[in-house]
Design an enzyme around this catalytic site. Structure first.
Site: not given
Ligand code: GLU
Length: 312
Positions: A63, A66, A190, A241, A259
């Protein structure tokens, strides 16, 4: 204070930590990563880079991508992006679907999965995923000045095979008209952006434009100063988050976690910091990475809430 000594202390403290969190297992390929690893890198505004631990080992940025995807999407559609994605903390888990129904398919922010999927839809712009993914790779290579950054295809394939929640989120938003390309293309893009592999050193280099008010260290402009400040503001309020408030409280600097166990943290005007340790806490953020940044912020006084030092 000597930053290299501080990094040595941080690496030693993390090496003896007992609770290292749990490696993400819902993406099977990530479950194979050795939780004993820890790396840290700090790129400072004077152009120096200091590293500690496993700072040159590649990991899945997940993430953290992002942040770069948001930067590209703002470059394409500017403030129109905010008609399709909000700018408020969600207070929910990274992959939550509950708010989407109440809020008519408009995700709370670009850093929860739903928001990042809309950002991927914007970045597709009518092209095939490989075009958007190629653009993203070129962007991170430009930011770091390193051409060997790659996508780990095994991680992308692993998530494509098991990313049922993301498929649900994307289909749900498509029903509201907020995902406009076919869902498999949007998610293809994505999942591949999440599977970009970088080391702490490379990630700290990539974040420098957010430390430098939108400038590339070579003097070019990546984004305007106001856009860099806004991306940092979103990282501070939404980058972890439902634990974003706790991270701001404990560390006090903008950060974005993934993650894969990485965190990119920005001290405006001073430093771009990357930490990585694969074990996650209950909110899906790196357990030791968060602790390391807390220790670093305490010892350096680097909080965005600190008064300027004399001479600043
Ligand atoms: N590719 C992971 C998902 O979409 C990213 C989530 C993350 O890194 O927090 O679940």
């Amino acid at each position: 204070m000597d930053l290299s000594d501080l990094l040595t202390d941080i690496v030693a403290t993390m090496a003896s930590a007992e609770d290292r969190g749990q490696v993400a297992s819902y993406i099977p390929e990530l479950a194979k990563v050795d939780a004993a690893q820890f790396g840290i890198a700090i790129a400072t505004a004077d152009g120096r880079v200091r590293t500690g631990g496993d700072a040159d080992s590649g990991f899945s940025i997940q993430s953290i991508s992002k942040v770069f995807a948001l930067t590209l999407a703002l470059g394409k559609v500017g403030d129109q992006l905010w008609d399709r994605v909000g700018r408020e903390p969600s207070g929910n888990a990274f992959n939550s679907i509950v708010q989407l129904e109440q809020e008519q398919g408009i995700p709370r922010n670009p850093f929860i999965n739903a928001g990042a999927i809309v950002v991927s839809d914007v970045n597709l712009g009518g092209h095939q995923p490989r075009v958007a993914i190629g653009e993203m790779l070129r962007f991170v290579r430009y930011l770091t000045g390193e051409d060997d950054i790659i996508i780990n295809e095994d991680v992308a394939t692993s998530e494509t095979a098991t990313g049922f929640r993301n498929m649900a989120l994307a289909n749900y938003m498509r029903a509201f008209g907020n995902v406009r390309h076919p869902v498999d293309l949007v998610l293809g893009s994505y999942f591949h952006q999440c599977a970009i592999e970088m080391s702490c050193r490379q990630l700290a280099l990539a974040g420098r434009y957010l430390m430098l008010d939108g400038r590339h260290p070579d003097g070019g402009r990546v984004v305007s100063p106001s856009r860099a400040r806004r991306i940092n503001a979103l990282m501070l309020t939404c980058g972890h988050y439902d634990a974003s408030g706790d991270f701001a409280f404990r560390v006090g600097i903008p950060g974005k976690s993934g993650v894969g166990g990485g965190i990119l943290a920005i001290v405006p005007g001073r430093a771009s910091i990357a930490v990585w340790s694969p074990g996650l806490n209950a909110s899906g953020n790196s357990q030791l990475g968060t602790q390391a940044l807390e220790m670093l912020a305490r010892r350096t006084g680097w909080s965005v809430f600190s008064p300027p030092e004399e001479g600043d």
